[in-house]
Design a protein around this motif. Structure first.
Motif, PDB file in Angstrom:
ATOM      1  N   ILE A  31       0.883  -1.163   0.000  1.00 30.48           N
ATOM      2  CA  ILE A  31       0.000   0.000   0.000  1.00 30.48           C
ATOM      3  C   ILE A  31       0.922   1.214   0.000  1.00 30.48           C
ATOM      4  O   ILE A  31       1.730   1.393   0.920  1.00 30.48           O
ATOM      5  CB  ILE A  31      -0.925   0.027   1.227  1.00 30.48           C
ATOM      6  CG1 ILE A  31      -1.789  -1.228   1.282  1.00 30.48           C
ATOM      7  CG2 ILE A  31      -1.787   1.286   1.208  1.00 30.48           C
ATOM      8  CD1 ILE A  31      -2.651  -1.322   2.530  1.00 30.48           C
ATOM      9  N   ASP A  33       1.169   5.385  -0.365  1.00 28.31           N
ATOM     10  CA  ASP A  33       0.508   6.685  -0.360  1.00 28.31           C
ATOM     11  C   ASP A  33       1.474   7.720  -0.925  1.00 28.31           C
ATOM     12  O   ASP A  33       2.618   7.817  -0.464  1.00 28.31           O
ATOM     13  CB  ASP A  33       0.151   7.092   1.080  1.00 28.31           C
ATOM     14  CG  ASP A  33      -1.338   7.151   1.326  1.00 28.31           C
ATOM     15  OD1 ASP A  33      -2.114   6.915   0.388  1.00 28.31           O
ATOM     16  OD2 ASP A  33      -1.732   7.429   2.476  1.00 28.31           O
ATOM     17  N   ASP A  35       1.936  11.865  -1.600  1.00 31.68           N
ATOM     18  CA  ASP A  35       1.326  13.156  -1.266  1.00 31.68           C
ATOM     19  C   ASP A  35       2.194  14.284  -1.804  1.00 31.68           C
ATOM     20  O   ASP A  35       3.300  14.063  -2.284  1.00 31.68           O
ATOM     21  CB  ASP A  35       1.069  13.302   0.244  1.00 31.68           C
ATOM     22  CG  ASP A  35       2.351  13.429   1.059  1.00 31.68           C
ATOM     23  OD1 ASP A  35       3.445  13.334   0.476  1.00 31.68           O
ATOM     24  OD2 ASP A  35       2.245  13.623   2.273  1.00 31.68           O
ATOM     25  N   VAL A  41       2.515  14.188  -7.177  1.00 31.33           N
ATOM     26  CA  VAL A  41       1.733  12.970  -6.955  1.00 31.33           C
ATOM     27  C   VAL A  41       1.551  12.211  -8.267  1.00 31.33           C
ATOM     28  O   VAL A  41       1.731  10.989  -8.327  1.00 31.33           O
ATOM     29  CB  VAL A  41       0.363  13.302  -6.312  1.00 31.33           C
ATOM     30  CG1 VAL A  41      -0.530  12.067  -6.282  1.00 31.33           C
ATOM     31  CG2 VAL A  41       0.560  13.849  -4.900  1.00 31.33           C
ATOM     32  N   GLU A  61      -5.421   1.703  -8.103  1.00 31.10           N
ATOM     33  CA  GLU A  61      -5.303   3.075  -7.617  1.00 31.10           C
ATOM     34  C   GLU A  61      -6.614   3.535  -6.993  1.00 31.10           C
ATOM     35  O   GLU A  61      -7.687   3.336  -7.558  1.00 31.10           O
ATOM     36  CB  GLU A  61      -4.931   3.996  -8.788  1.00 31.10           C
ATOM     37  CG  GLU A  61      -4.631   5.412  -8.350  1.00 31.10           C
ATOM     38  CD  GLU A  61      -4.244   6.301  -9.526  1.00 31.10           C
ATOM     39  OE1 GLU A  61      -4.409   7.532  -9.405  1.00 31.10           O
ATOM     40  OE2 GLU A  61      -3.801   5.769 -10.565  1.00 31.10           O
ATOM     41  N   GLU A  65     -11.372   9.415  -1.756  1.00 34.02           N
ATOM     42  CA  GLU A  65     -11.008   9.222  -0.342  1.00 34.02           C
ATOM     43  C   GLU A  65     -11.704   8.009   0.266  1.00 34.02           C
ATOM     44  O   GLU A  65     -11.140   7.317   1.105  1.00 34.02           O
ATOM     45  CB  GLU A  65     -11.342  10.482   0.456  1.00 34.02           C
ATOM     46  CG  GLU A  65     -10.834  10.471   1.889  1.00 34.02           C
ATOM     47  CD  GLU A  65      -9.322  10.300   2.008  1.00 34.02           C
ATOM     48  OE1 GLU A  65      -8.875   9.753   3.036  1.00 34.02           O
ATOM     49  OE2 GLU A  65      -8.581  10.702   1.086  1.00 34.02           O
ATOM     50  N   ARG A  68      -9.685   5.024  -0.777  1.00 34.01           N
ATOM     51  CA  ARG A  68      -8.417   5.057  -0.057  1.00 34.01           C
ATOM     52  C   ARG A  68      -8.606   4.578   1.388  1.00 34.01           C
ATOM     53  O   ARG A  68      -7.831   3.777   1.902  1.00 34.01           O
ATOM     54  CB  ARG A  68      -7.848   6.476  -0.063  1.00 34.01           C
ATOM     55  CG  ARG A  68      -6.531   6.613   0.675  1.00 34.01           C
ATOM     56  CD  ARG A  68      -6.066   8.081   0.713  1.00 34.01           C
ATOM     57  NE  ARG A  68      -4.913   8.191   1.563  1.00 34.01           N
ATOM     58  CZ  ARG A  68      -4.958   8.286   2.882  1.00 34.01           C
ATOM     59  NH1 ARG A  68      -6.121   8.270   3.517  1.00 34.01           N
ATOM     60  NH2 ARG A  68      -3.845   8.374   3.601  1.00 34.01           N
ATOM     61  N   THR A  69      -9.661   5.040   2.039  1.00 34.93           N
ATOM     62  CA  THR A  69      -9.947   4.635   3.416  1.00 34.93           C
ATOM     63  C   THR A  69     -10.207   3.128   3.489  1.00 34.93           C
ATOM     64  O   THR A  69      -9.742   2.451   4.411  1.00 34.93           O
ATOM     65  CB  THR A  69     -11.165   5.411   3.957  1.00 34.93           C
ATOM     66  OG1 THR A  69     -10.846   6.802   3.936  1.00 34.93           O
ATOM     67  CG2 THR A  69     -11.512   4.983   5.373  1.00 34.93           C
ATOM     68  N   TRP A  72      -6.859   1.247   3.200  1.00 33.39           N
ATOM     69  CA  TRP A  72      -6.081   1.335   4.445  1.00 33.39           C
ATOM     70  C   TRP A  72      -6.744   0.587   5.597  1.00 33.39           C
ATOM     71  O   TRP A  72      -6.076   0.182   6.552  1.00 33.39           O
ATOM     72  CB  TRP A  72      -5.853   2.802   4.833  1.00 33.39           C
ATOM     73  CG  TRP A  72      -4.655   3.371   4.145  1.00 33.39           C
ATOM     74  CD1 TRP A  72      -4.638   4.204   3.067  1.00 33.39           C
ATOM     75  CD2 TRP A  72      -3.292   3.137   4.490  1.00 33.39           C
ATOM     76  NE1 TRP A  72      -3.342   4.499   2.714  1.00 33.39           N
ATOM     77  CE2 TRP A  72      -2.493   3.857   3.569  1.00 33.39           C
ATOM     78  CE3 TRP A  72      -2.662   2.382   5.473  1.00 33.39           C
ATOM     79  CZ2 TRP A  72      -1.106   3.849   3.608  1.00 33.39           C
ATOM     80  CZ3 TRP A  72      -1.269   2.381   5.517  1.00 33.39           C
ATOM     81  CH2 TRP A  72      -0.510   3.097   4.592  1.00 33.39           C
TER      82      TRP A  72
END
Length: 200
Positions: A31, A33, A35, A41, A61, A65, A68-69, A72
């Motif tokens: 995973i 990330d 930023d 990015v 990808e 959000e 993404r949440t 994770w």
């Protein structure tokens, strides 16, 4: 910003536990990330995608959000998910140079066979901070002792490849007797003297 690793066994247990939607049958999952400003990015994602493709992997990808949440959520549930594999677990915490990861992963698999215990890898790949999760059943005779010995050998392996006994959890009682793997008697004597000065 972050790079987390989960091996296939961990990912399978996590998927059964809280369904983050990781690709089925993956040998390992990273995973990552990225930023920063949008151009940075975009560049980082393009580089990661190319490297993964060159290695025979597949990239998923997060497009918003919420996704993404969800991705994770799997990593964050890793420790709880181990309960699906065994009733007890010891989490190790050694750190190694990143170039040593393939060697250490291979040698941990050999140790697992040697001790007759399962384990999963869930760790911070970006900085080489390992968290092998040794799974066992304390009610089975000898398994706790084998789990402790397995963990000690993992930490010795970390030191052998140029790493250290701890990345973020400290030494404490668990690793106290392994300090001689990393430090000489003179080093330890000096550390004790510093501690005594602050304790006074």
């Amino acid at each position: 910003a972050a790079m987390e690793f989960m091996d296939g066994r961990a990912a399978e247990a996590i998927e059964a536990y809280n369904q983050p939607g990781d690709p089925a049958g993956a040998a390992a999952i990273l995973i990552i990330d990225a930023d920063g400003v949008e151009a940075d990015v975009t560049h980082a994602i393009a580089r990661v995608t190319a490297i993964v493709a060159e290695s025979g992997g597949k990239t998923v990808e997060a497009t918003d959000e919420k996704q993404r949440t969800r991705i994770w959520s799997g990593r964050k549930a890793a420790f709880a998910a181990m309960g699906r594999l065994a009733p007890d677990m010891i989490c190790m915490d050694g750190t190694i140079p990143r170039h040593a990861l393939p060697q250490v992963l291979d040698e941990m698999a050999v140790l697992s066979e040697q001790y007759g215990l399962g384990f999963c890898n869930v760790f911070h790949a970006g900085d080489g901070n390992l968290h092998p999760l040794i799974i066992f059943d304390v009610m089975k005779e000898g398994e706790f002792e084998r789990a402790e010995a397995f963990g000690a050998d993992i930490l010795r392996l970390c030191v052998k490849v140029g790493g250290v006994l701890s990345g973020e959890h400290g030494v404490g009682i668990e690793k106290r007797d392994l300090m001689t793997e990393m430090f000489s008697e003179a080093d330890l004597d000096q550390q004790h003297r510093v501690k005594c000065a602050f304790d006074a």
